[in-house]
Design a protein around this motif. Structure first.
Motif: not given
Lengths: 315, 281, 397
Positions: C2-4, C56-61, C64-70, C73-83
């Motif tokens: 996906a694009s971001v 506080d303002a702006g949108d995240v896609f 191509g799909r807006p995910v602001d209200d997701l 877990k619904g955003r199809d992402i994974a994260m590696v944390f600093q710790s």
């Protein structure tokens, strides 16, 4: 080199010594160590370990306070104790008291801590309120409870009759007296448990919750199950055993509110020990009760140690 | 997750949280409310069948005057302060050097000393009571301040707590002090004590609260009214009143509860820190 | 995959504005690093992208799909944390399996005892365990699956954290300084591994770091962030060789770029210390500008030559190159010159030399910090200076 016998964990706590030994320094450090530790050691023996050994020894004699002679009677005190109806009542009462108080006090303490920590506003205010009974003098608040439990003008009966619930003379009714004391005990002890849980909750790294949210565990239940509960494990074991050990020592409320009554319904181990030892002056018999009490305390501590050993995650 | 912009659900949750905590809070405060409210009322209102928060007729002065004159309540409070302060001073005096030796010095028998501290930590305060009582009877010091104070002059918990704290102090600080020519004794009092002030304050609070509130031991060793600590004193009062004159009794209860409660409200953070430290072991 | 897209993201903490309308488009499969000093808002931006923080303002896609209200877990992402945020009470295998367990099993199936008895639970769990093993093998941590995080080294934990992110095959990988807890040697090695991982997986990577070396070595594009704003988003070589803002020029590149005050002449030529650089800008006469020279755009010549004379204050020998710290007359800040050891003028600390500033490789920045395009200027100082081998001559002088 006696230090070599030290376990690695203990060893690392010490002062790292250069590779080449300095015998003079080592002797000096020995002298310093002993002279700084000795006063405390002497007092530990005088006030704790010595008396504890004396209590065990005394429990095998027939000594009564003030008597000039002492005789070794082996297990006779224990034989008498285990045939003593009052002892079994006291032991049962103590176990019921602990068994009811611990889950309530720990559960409520955890619940309140979770609610306080989960919000942004009022945390300090609420923790102060819930902690207040811990600092308050038990004896004074017990008198307030006594008045609240008063059969006719007591606040509790007024509320109960207002709600249409049955009322009774809580502290004089053999069926309710022990549970009235449990209620006071829960009220008094849950604040400390809450504070210990708050410390435990605050020590949980926030990014574990975030990782869980990304992994899909983001409902209240899943957050609690996947992160909070396991991370709180060691604190929980500690809080449960400490609450159990403390409530095993219940004495103040019994002594001032019920005198072990009515009809021994609230007699507990330490109260019986107090009566035998300091009212009836049967020191040896009281010592035997003390030994039983100590044995229960040590079993609880042992259980804590084994559980903690199993639940500690970090090496 | 508190992710999306403030939703209805999270607002409902917030209201619910406050509702539960407030209700629980009222229950927690309720004995205090009973205590204070009763101490303000005349007997007629105390025994009236309906509970009111505030009295119709203010009777506080009479109740408190009665409490302070019927028994030496001020003396009890003074005794509590004296006993608490003395005990803490002794505890610090013995615990700090021992904790330093356990944390920072290597001496043959250090491990044994630490094992003894842990063993003593496991022994509830009621266990040594009978032998200590006998010992004091033989020394002829029952019914004195010394009888209350002596058993508490050593706090194994204090030793343990301070040892844990000293373990975190870098060794280099001590090396530097030694190079500067301080003796081990001087290191304890001139280096370790000042660094340990936060932990020591927390321990002071714990120690004072415990000893102020302790009932079991003073009950055993004290007969004379004028030596009573606050909890024992209120029981003397209770017995003298035969549990009927609630107004002055509650006034007395308020008087001996107030010092710690006020101290707690003033130094709330310190108290909570101190008590959270009991979770260390 | 996906694009971001981030559109005009703003974020306030109290009254402090940490993100000031950030917009960024990341193509499918692209590796973009967000780099900037600590406190610039890069981690906040990543956390907004992940859904851990609300903007506080702006949108995240995403895709191509807006995910602001997701939720995250619904955003199809994974994260590696600093710790790394590994669950300390779970084994490596359990850590890595959790994202799959949460997705593929029902609430009832996850219940402690009853769940095991539900139909299909066993099969699902076995399937998950196979996938975990496969990922673990690809990261060479399969021998650690039964251990708990507390028993692992830093490098091993970092791989487990990567593995936990990989098992789910998310469209977007978010990484928050995942290498900052490793020692220098491991970090260089892990850099290569993450870059290879990106190529192998073909997923979109958003990587937050304060370490420009990490950003420059791994990314397709680098987004330089300062004070809540994106100053430049460009391929690594461009951020270094073509900085669009003075702060970008200062942040990227070691040693730090040399900035010297300049003035615009009547003909538009830029002069430094009264001497023309051979470049011009379209600014009115007398405008003050800031001229940036990379260390390799500074040369050394015999005393009396070049733009100005300077004192050698300190020399750093780095093996493949030498850095000369030069205290120039008329300049407040020390100028650093990067010289190949073979071309070293042989100057020692305390020697006086001349500095040559290579105008054609200079960047001109306006008062607002923005880059001003340079034009060839009529008045050049001395074209001779730019000849190759000029430095050799000075060295022999």
């Amino acid at each position: 080199m006696a230090e070599i016998a030290l376990k690695p964990a203990e060893y690392s706590a010490g002062v790292p010594r250069p590779a080449k030994g300095r015998p003079a320094g080592a002797i000096l450090e020995n002298v310093a160590g002993w002279s700084l530790a000795t006063p405390a050691l002497v007092l530990i023996w005088l006030m704790f370990l010595g008396p504890a050994l004396v209590v065990i020894g005394l429990s095998f004699t027939d000594w009564q306070f003030g008597m000039p002679t002492v005789a070794w009677i082996g297990l006779d005190n224990y034989v008498e104790l285990f045939a003593d109806r009052v002892f079994w009542i006291s032991l049962t009462n103590t176990l019921i008291y602990v068994g009811v108080l611990v889950p309530l006090s720990v559960g409520l303490g955890l619940g309140v801590a979770l609610l306080i920590e989960d919000g942004l506003s009022g945390s300090r205010f609420y923790s102060a309120i819930y902690f207040l009974p811990v600092t308050a003098t038990m004896l004074a608040t017990a008198l307030a409870w006594e008045f609240a439990f008063h059969p006719s003008v007591g606040f509790i009966n007024q509320i109960f009759s207002f709600l249409g619930l049955p009322t009774t003379d809580w502290l004089k009714n053999p069926d309710t007296a022990l549970f009235a004391l449990v209620a006071i005990g829960v009220w008094q002890s849950m604040g400390l448990n809450m504070v210990l849980f708050l410390a435990g909750l605050r020590a949980i790294p926030k990014d574990l919750y975030e990782a869980a949210a990304i992994d899909g565990a983001d409902s209240f239940f899943e957050r609690f199950r996947r992160v909070t509960w396991p991370m709180l494990g060691p604190a929980l074991v500690f809080v449960v055993t400490v609450t159990a050990i403390r409530s095993f020592q219940v004495f103040d409320t019994v002594a001032v509110l019920t005198d072990g009554g009515p009809n021994k319904a609230t007699s507990v181990l330490i109260y019986q020990m107090y009566q035998e030892g300091f009212s009836f002056l049967r020191s040896a018999y009281a010592a035997a009760i003390t030994v039983v009490f100590l044995a229960f305390t040590l079993v609880l501590t042992l259980a804590q140690a084994t559980l903690l050993d199993r639940r500690t995650h970090y090496s | 997750m508190r992710t999306a912009r403030t939703s209805l659900r999270s607002r409902i949750y917030s209201v619910l949280r406050h509702a539960i905590l407030l209700t629980g809070g009222v229950v927690m405060l309720f004995p205090f409310i009973v205590m204070v409210s009763t101490s303000l009322k005349p007997p007629s209102e105390i025994f009236s069948p309906t509970f009111t928060l505030l009295p119709q007729e203010w009777y506080a002065i009479e109740n408190f005057r009665e409490a302070f004159t019927r028994v030496p309540l001020a003396r009890f409070i003074l005794n509590g302060l004296l006993v608490g302060a003395t005990i803490f001073l002794f505890q610090a005096l013995f615990a700090l050097p021992c904790a330093y030796a356990l944390a920072k010095l290597r001496f043959a028998g250090r491990q044994m000393t630490f094992v003894l501290v842990i063993l003593a930590l496991l022994i509830p305060p009621q266990v040594p009571a009978i032998p200590l009582y006998i010992g004091m009877w033989q020394l002829g010091i029952l019914d004195t301040y010394a009888a209350i104070i002596l058993p508490s002059t050593i706090s194994v918990f204090g030793i343990f707590l301070m040892r844990q704290f000293f373990l975190q102090i870098p060794d280099d600080l001590i090396h530097a002090a030694r190079i500067d020519g301080l003796s081990e004794f001087a290191i304890v009092w001139r280096i370790m004590l000042p660094t340990a002030i936060p932990a020591l304050t927390a321990f002071a609070i714990l120690s004072f609260v415990w000893n102020w509130n302790d009932f079991f031991w003073p009950l055993i060793v004290i007969q004379s009214e004028h030596l009573a600590t606050p909890p024992l004193g209120i029981v003397f009062f209770d017995n003298a009143e035969a549990g009927t004159n609630y107004g002055p009794l509650m006034a007395g209860a308020v008087a001996i509860t107030a010092p710690l409660v006020i101290a707690f409200l003033v130094a709330q953070r310190r108290f909570l820190e101190g008590f959270a430290m009991t979770g260390l072991r | 995959m996906a694009s971001v897209s981030l559109r005009g993201i703003e974020k306030l903490f109290g009254s402090t504005r940490v993100l000031n309308g950030v917009s960024l488009d990341i193509a499918d499969g692209e590796f973009v690093s967000l780099v900037g000093p600590s406190g610039c808002g890069k981690t906040t931006l990543l956390r907004i992208l992940a859904g851990l923080e609300a903007q506080d303002a702006g949108d995240v896609f995403i895709g191509g799909r807006p995910v602001d209200d997701l939720p995250p877990k619904g955003r199809d992402i994974a994260m590696v944390f600093q710790s790394y945020a590994l669950y300390p009470y779970m084994t490596v295998a359990e850590n890595m399996a959790l994202p799959l367990v949460m997705r593929r099993t029902s609430f009832a199936q996850r219940l402690p005892v009853i769940g095991r008895m539900m139909p299909g639970t066993g099969r699902t769990i076995r399937g998950i365990s196979d996938e975990v093993s496969a990922v673990a093998e690809s990261l060479a941590i399969d021998h650690l699956l039964a251990r708990k995080p507390g028993q692992l080294s830093g490098g091993q934990r970092q791989r487990v954290a990567l593995g936990r992110a990989m098992v789910r095959r998310p469209a977007v990988f978010l990484m928050d300084e995942p290498l900052s807890n490793l020692d220098a040697k491991l970090r260089v090695q892990a850099r290569t591994e993450i870059a290879q991982l990106h190529r192998r997986l073909g997923a979109t990577f958003v990587y937050v770091t304060h370490d420009q070396a990490e950003a420059l070595t791994m990314s397709d594009r680098v987004a330089v962030m300062m004070d809540g704003e994106l100053l430049q988003v460009a391929p690594p070589q461009d951020v270094y060789a073509d900085p669009q803002h003075v702060k970008v020029a200062e942040f990227i590149g070691t040693p730090q770029i040399n900035l010297v005050p300049g003035r615009v002449r009547a003909d538009g030529g830029v002069e430094v210390l009264g001497m023309a650089l051979g470049i011009g800008v379209s600014l009115p006469e007398g405008s003050t500008v800031s001229v940036g020279f990379r260390a390799e755009a500074v040369g050394m010549t015999a005393e009396g030559g070049g733009h100005c004379s300077a004192l050698v204050q300190h020399i750093e020998h780095l093996g493949s190159e030498m850095l000369f710290h030069l205290g120039a007359n008329g300049l407040e800040r020390t100028v650093i010159a990067r010289i190949h050891p073979a071309r070293s003028p042989g100057a020692r600390p305390g020697d006086s030399i001349g500095i040559e500033l290579h105008g054609q490789r200079a960047f001109v920045f306006g008062k607002d910090g923005r880059r001003i395009p340079a034009l060839p200027s009529a008045t050049t100082h001395a074209p001779r200076l730019f000849e190759p081998g000029a430095m050799l001559r000075t060295a022999s002088a």
